[in-house]
Design an enzyme around this catalytic site. Sequence first.
Site, PDB file in Angstrom:
ATOM      1  N   GLN A   1       0.812  -1.219   0.000  1.00  0.00           N
ATOM      2  CA  GLN A   1       0.000   0.000   0.000  1.00  0.00           C
ATOM      3  C   GLN A   1       0.849   1.275   0.000  1.00  0.00           C
ATOM      4  O   GLN A   1       0.330   2.350  -0.279  1.00  0.00           O
ATOM      5  CB  GLN A   1      -0.938   0.026   1.222  1.00  0.00           C
ATOM      6  CG  GLN A   1      -2.018  -1.044   1.162  1.00  0.00           C
ATOM      7  CD  GLN A   1      -2.926  -0.950   2.362  1.00  0.00           C
ATOM      8  OE1 GLN A   1      -2.641  -1.520   3.405  1.00  0.00           O
ATOM      9  NE2 GLN A   1      -4.026  -0.223   2.232  1.00  0.00           N
TER      10      GLN A   1
ATOM     11  N   HIS B   1      -7.067  -9.233   6.582  1.00  0.00           N
ATOM     12  CA  HIS B   1      -7.184  -8.183   5.565  1.00  0.00           C
ATOM     13  C   HIS B   1      -5.791  -7.761   5.080  1.00  0.00           C
ATOM     14  O   HIS B   1      -5.541  -7.672   3.873  1.00  0.00           O
ATOM     15  CB  HIS B   1      -7.953  -6.986   6.163  1.00  0.00           C
ATOM     16  CG  HIS B   1      -8.045  -5.800   5.272  1.00  0.00           C
ATOM     17  ND1 HIS B   1      -9.247  -5.316   4.793  1.00  0.00           N
ATOM     18  CD2 HIS B   1      -7.080  -4.974   4.756  1.00  0.00           C
ATOM     19  CE1 HIS B   1      -9.012  -4.257   4.021  1.00  0.00           C
ATOM     20  NE2 HIS B   1      -7.710  -4.027   3.990  1.00  0.00           N
ATOM     21  N   GLU B   2      -4.867  -7.545   6.026  1.00  0.00           N
ATOM     22  CA  GLU B   2      -3.510  -7.115   5.643  1.00  0.00           C
ATOM     23  C   GLU B   2      -2.744  -8.242   4.950  1.00  0.00           C
ATOM     24  O   GLU B   2      -1.990  -7.997   4.008  1.00  0.00           O
ATOM     25  CB  GLU B   2      -2.732  -6.606   6.863  1.00  0.00           C
ATOM     26  CG  GLU B   2      -3.371  -5.429   7.597  1.00  0.00           C
ATOM     27  CD  GLU B   2      -3.794  -4.285   6.692  1.00  0.00           C
ATOM     28  OE1 GLU B   2      -3.164  -4.074   5.639  1.00  0.00           O
ATOM     29  OE2 GLU B   2      -4.783  -3.603   7.021  1.00  0.00           O
TER      30      GLU B   2
HETATM   31 ZN    ZN Z   1      -6.428  -2.658   3.058  1.00  0.00          ZN
END
Ligand code: ZN
Length: 186
Positions: free
Chosen positions: A51, A141-142
């Site tokens: 990210q 999620h990560e």
């Molecule tokens: Zn995320």
Amino acid sequence: MILPIYLYGSQVLREKAAEADLDEREELTKLLEDMYETMKNADGCGLAAPQVGRSLRVLIVDGSDLADRYPELADFIRRMINPVFTFKSEEMCTYCEGCLSIPNIDADIERPKVVRIKYIDENFREKEEEFDGFAARMLQHEMDHLDGVVFTDRAAPIRKKMLGSKLNNISKGNVTTSYRVKTDKL
Ligand code: ZN
């Protein structure tokens, strides 16, 4: 240092991230610091290295801002290098998820309720821990980000369809955020 967050549609969010080289301690420590600062600045509770444009198997989660809803998360912070699942429960549960790379969108996502993860911590020690409830949720999620998966991929087909045009706008950078963002085009 606060880094720009890559938005949905960026190639780096779709790559399978590489294992981090544990000999690069200084670089990894700096990356973890920058990721933490970036996550807090964006009011997030989790962030994976892709990210911030780094295709490495590194993630952080911090539940302290969620303590109103989940008191057990008040002191929950983990920094993980090269995490792997060693257990996923058959029992599933559903939580509403969001993501700093997909601003202003949320969706109910079903995932295993309990997971066990083996990882290297910020002090370069190997650990294995079991997580339940929302902590397990944040980590799954990560972990998905490290395999090029985002939460909307796991949304129910009808929800995914409803989100289509919003996701398309985000991938073009047509979105308002309180933090600095980046796409392949921006
Ligand atoms: Zn995320």
